[in-house]
Design a protein around this motif. Structure first.
Motif, PDB file in Angstrom:
ATOM      1  N   UNK A   1      14.370  11.137 -13.298  1.00 13.20           N
ATOM      2  CA  UNK A   1      15.801  10.872 -13.446  1.00 13.20           C
ATOM      3  C   UNK A   1      16.409  11.906 -14.377  1.00 13.20           C
ATOM      4  N   UNK A   2      15.793  12.062 -15.522  1.00 10.34           N
ATOM      5  CA  UNK A   2      16.085  13.161 -16.451  1.00 10.34           C
ATOM      6  C   UNK A   2      14.731  13.667 -16.903  1.00 10.34           C
ATOM      7  N   UNK A   3      14.639  14.888 -17.437  1.00 12.05           N
ATOM      8  CA  UNK A   3      13.340  15.403 -17.865  1.00 12.05           C
ATOM      9  C   UNK A   3      12.614  14.424 -18.796  1.00 12.05           C
ATOM     10  N   UNK A   4      11.352  14.139 -18.446  1.00  8.80           N
ATOM     11  CA  UNK A   4      10.542  13.260 -19.287  1.00  8.80           C
ATOM     12  C   UNK A   4      10.663  11.795 -18.949  1.00  8.80           C
ATOM     13  N   UNK A   5      11.573  11.435 -18.067  1.00  5.44           N
ATOM     14  CA  UNK A   5      11.735  10.032 -17.699  1.00  5.44           C
ATOM     15  C   UNK A   5      11.396   9.894 -16.212  1.00  5.44           C
ATOM     16  N   UNK A   6      10.342   9.183 -15.939  1.00  5.32           N
ATOM     17  CA  UNK A   6       9.883   9.019 -14.564  1.00  5.32           C
ATOM     18  C   UNK A   6      10.182   7.611 -14.095  1.00  5.32           C
ATOM     19  N   UNK A   7      10.874   7.530 -12.988  1.00  2.00           N
ATOM     20  CA  UNK A   7      11.184   6.223 -12.407  1.00  2.00           C
ATOM     21  C   UNK A   7      10.289   5.998 -11.201  1.00  2.00           C
ATOM     22  N   UNK A   8       9.648   4.861 -11.165  1.00  2.00           N
ATOM     23  CA  UNK A   8       8.781   4.532 -10.041  1.00  2.00           C
ATOM     24  C   UNK A   8       9.525   3.587  -9.107  1.00  2.00           C
ATOM     25  N   UNK A   9       9.546   3.949  -7.851  1.00  2.78           N
ATOM     26  CA  UNK A   9      10.311   3.172  -6.888  1.00  2.78           C
ATOM     27  C   UNK A   9       9.514   1.975  -6.401  1.00  2.78           C
ATOM     28  N   UNK A  10      10.142   0.829  -6.309  1.00  2.00           N
ATOM     29  CA  UNK A  10       9.485  -0.397  -5.859  1.00  2.00           C
ATOM     30  C   UNK A  10       9.833  -0.700  -4.420  1.00  2.00           C
ATOM     31  N   UNK A  11       9.329  -1.744  -3.879  1.00  2.00           N
ATOM     32  CA  UNK A  11       8.671  -1.782  -2.594  1.00  2.00           C
ATOM     33  C   UNK A  11       9.206  -2.770  -1.563  1.00  2.00           C
ATOM     34  N   UNK A  12       8.653  -2.624  -0.402  1.00  2.00           N
ATOM     35  CA  UNK A  12       8.953  -3.511   0.718  1.00  2.00           C
ATOM     36  C   UNK A  12       8.104  -4.759   0.568  1.00  2.00           C
ATOM     37  N   UNK A  13       8.641  -5.704  -0.167  1.00  2.00           N
ATOM     38  CA  UNK A  13       7.827  -6.874  -0.511  1.00  2.00           C
ATOM     39  C   UNK A  13       7.767  -7.906   0.613  1.00  2.00           C
ATOM     40  N   UNK A  14       8.788  -7.948   1.425  1.00  2.00           N
ATOM     41  CA  UNK A  14       8.838  -9.007   2.438  1.00  2.00           C
ATOM     42  C   UNK A  14       7.710  -8.880   3.452  1.00  2.00           C
TER      43      UNK A  14
ATOM     44  N   UNK B   1       0.787  -1.230   0.000  1.00  2.00           N
ATOM     45  CA  UNK B   1       0.000   0.000   0.000  1.00  2.00           C
ATOM     46  C   UNK B   1       0.819   1.280   0.000  1.00  2.00           C
ATOM     47  N   UNK B   2       2.130   1.172   0.139  1.00  2.00           N
ATOM     48  CA  UNK B   2       2.920   2.393   0.335  1.00  2.00           C
ATOM     49  C   UNK B   2       4.043   2.565  -0.674  1.00  2.00           C
ATOM     50  N   UNK B   3       4.314   1.553  -1.468  1.00  2.00           N
ATOM     51  CA  UNK B   3       5.422   1.634  -2.425  1.00  2.00           C
ATOM     52  C   UNK B   3       4.890   1.417  -3.833  1.00  2.00           C
ATOM     53  N   UNK B   4       5.780   1.381  -4.810  1.00  2.00           N
ATOM     54  CA  UNK B   4       5.382   1.058  -6.170  1.00  2.00           C
ATOM     55  C   UNK B   4       4.754   2.213  -6.916  1.00  2.00           C
ATOM     56  N   UNK B   5       4.288   1.907  -8.153  1.00  2.00           N
ATOM     57  CA  UNK B   5       3.780   2.951  -9.042  1.00  2.00           C
ATOM     58  C   UNK B   5       2.599   3.698  -8.454  1.00  2.00           C
ATOM     59  N   UNK B   6       1.684   2.968  -7.808  1.00  2.00           N
ATOM     60  CA  UNK B   6       0.425   3.548  -7.362  1.00  2.00           C
ATOM     61  C   UNK B   6       0.604   4.459  -6.157  1.00  2.00           C
ATOM     62  N   UNK B   7       1.729   4.370  -5.479  1.00  2.00           N
ATOM     63  CA  UNK B   7       1.926   5.139  -4.252  1.00  2.00           C
ATOM     64  C   UNK B   7       2.287   6.589  -4.521  1.00  2.00           C
ATOM     65  N   UNK B   8       2.632   6.922  -5.758  1.00  2.00           N
ATOM     66  CA  UNK B   8       3.060   8.277  -6.049  1.00  2.00           C
ATOM     67  C   UNK B   8       4.518   8.519  -5.721  1.00  2.00           C
ATOM     68  N   UNK B   9       5.275   7.447  -5.412  1.00  2.00           N
ATOM     69  CA  UNK B   9       6.707   7.600  -5.142  1.00  2.00           C
ATOM     70  C   UNK B   9       7.452   7.635  -6.469  1.00  2.00           C
ATOM     71  N   UNK B  10       7.507   8.815  -7.040  1.00  2.00           N
ATOM     72  CA  UNK B  10       8.123   8.962  -8.344  1.00  2.00           C
ATOM     73  C   UNK B  10       9.112  10.123  -8.304  1.00  2.00           C
ATOM     74  N   UNK B  11      10.150  10.021  -9.120  1.00  2.00           N
ATOM     75  CA  UNK B  11      11.024  11.166  -9.290  1.00  2.00           C
ATOM     76  C   UNK B  11      11.554  11.142 -10.718  1.00  2.00           C
TER      77      UNK B  11
END
Length: 362
Positions: free
Chosen positions: A160-173, A148-158
């Protein structure tokens, strides 16, 4: 003195009210567990005040040992007011109507703020057939647990370079651990991990590694894996094959809404978000009708999902008999045809459903 015959004695004994009493195993509370508990209440936007108002009426009629601390929060706010966050941290439990989420524009979702700041890492949606509510498939009883707190749906994005959005992945354990723990404690037989590791090899690969590792600790629970594409097809063709499903964030949102639609609609499926210290209970699947002005004007918002979520909340608070009463009343209303949808001769108003539930409680 005449002796009674054996058949007569048997008949007298069988009619004895003492011998006919059924003894059940009951919940044994600790001293003080009956003290009323404070619950933070956020009515929210759109239909939210209607459905949370329905819950308030039912809780009052049941004399449930809770009381609400109500706060007005709306989706167009920049953030959840600090006094609301303090209330949830103090009470540990919150009941929430839907909060409208702005589209685009860099405005953060208040739903996501609540999940992140309270670390509500597990979302749970229970999708099941309700007798009296016609659906295409029978024997559906699926629990979707998503990170519920990580990944694409969480809004954790930044960027990397203009126009390229990397979505951070998650605490799977920890989400894998929660899914198996839930299955174990609720006598569920199978956990299915939903993934896209054939493409997202690193991130979803890590998710599967965690699930496989945790699965070895629960030999009594069957474990399998399914690619999200195939999962969606299997859900709409043979949903009864699934039991507990554990997913990353974005897939889980899609899977939960699909399962809810199959089992009877998002308006009747309960759910909540939980972490180590706090829990928020709300409509289980997408509250896409939050901003439905027509439903608000006609006062026909469906309160069933939030009533059942409130039963989950009561059980979470260790008030199981109140949870059972509420669930049984809602199920009786649906089974007896007192709850109507557009497909069942016209949609009930919110108050009609509440009145029927109140009558079933008596």
């Amino acid at each position: 003195m005449a002796r009674r015959s054996v058949p007569v004695l048997k008949q007298l004994l069988s009619n004895s009210p003492i011998l006919n009493q059924t003894r059940s195993v009951t919940y044994m509370p600790r001293p003080g567990d009956g003290a009323p508990r404070a619950v933070t209440l956020i009515p929210g936007d759109g239909i939210g005040p209607l459905v949370t108002g329905a819950v308030e009426q039912v809780m009052e009629a049941m004399h449930a040992p809770i009381y609400f601390e109500r706060y007005d929060v709306h989706g167009d706010m920049k953030r959840v007011p600090e006094e609301v966050m303090d209330s949830i941290r103090k009470n540990k439990v919150c009941l929430k109507g839907g909060l409208a989420t702005p589209m685009g524009g860099g405005v953060n979702s208040l739903n996501m703020q609540l999940r992140k700041e309270l670390d509500l890492y597990a979302s749970l949606v229970n999708c099941f057939n309700l007798p009296g509510l016609p659906t295409r498939h029978e024997n559906v009883d699926i629990v979707v647990i998503r990170e519920n707190t990580e990944g694409e749906y969480s809004g954790l994005e930044h960027e990397v370079v203009p126009g390229v959005v990397e979505s951070l992945k998650f605490c799977s354990e920890r989400i894998a651990q929660y899914a198996f723990e839930y299955a174990y404690l609720n006598n569920r037989k199978k956990v299915t991990a939903v993934h896209k590791a054939n493409i997202m090899k690193l991130a979803d690969g890590l998710f599967l590694e965690s699930c496989r590792e945790v699965a070895t600790k629960y030999p009594g629970i069957q474990y399998n894996e399914i690619i999200v594409d195939n999962c969606c097809m299997q859900l709409v063709s043979k949903p009864e094959q699934f039991d507990v499903m554990v997913t990353p964030n974005l897939y889980g949102n899609l899977v939960a809404n699909t399962a809810a639609g199959i089992a009877g609609g998002t308006g009747v499926m309960p759910g909540g978000n939980v972490g180590a210290d706090h829990a928020i209970f709300e409509q289980g699947a997408s509250a896409g009708n939050v901003g439905n002005d027509k439903l608000v004007e006609q006062k026909k918002a469906n309160p069933v999902a939030l009533l059942l979520s409130s039963a989950m909340m009561l059980r979470h608070l260790q008030f199981p008999s109140f949870a059972d009463r509420l669930e049984n009343a809602v199920e009786q209303v649906i089974k007896e045809g007192k709850y109507r949808t557009r497909d069942l001769g016209g949609q009930s108003t919110t108050q009609e459903v509440v009145d029927a539930v109140l009558a079933a409680l008596d």
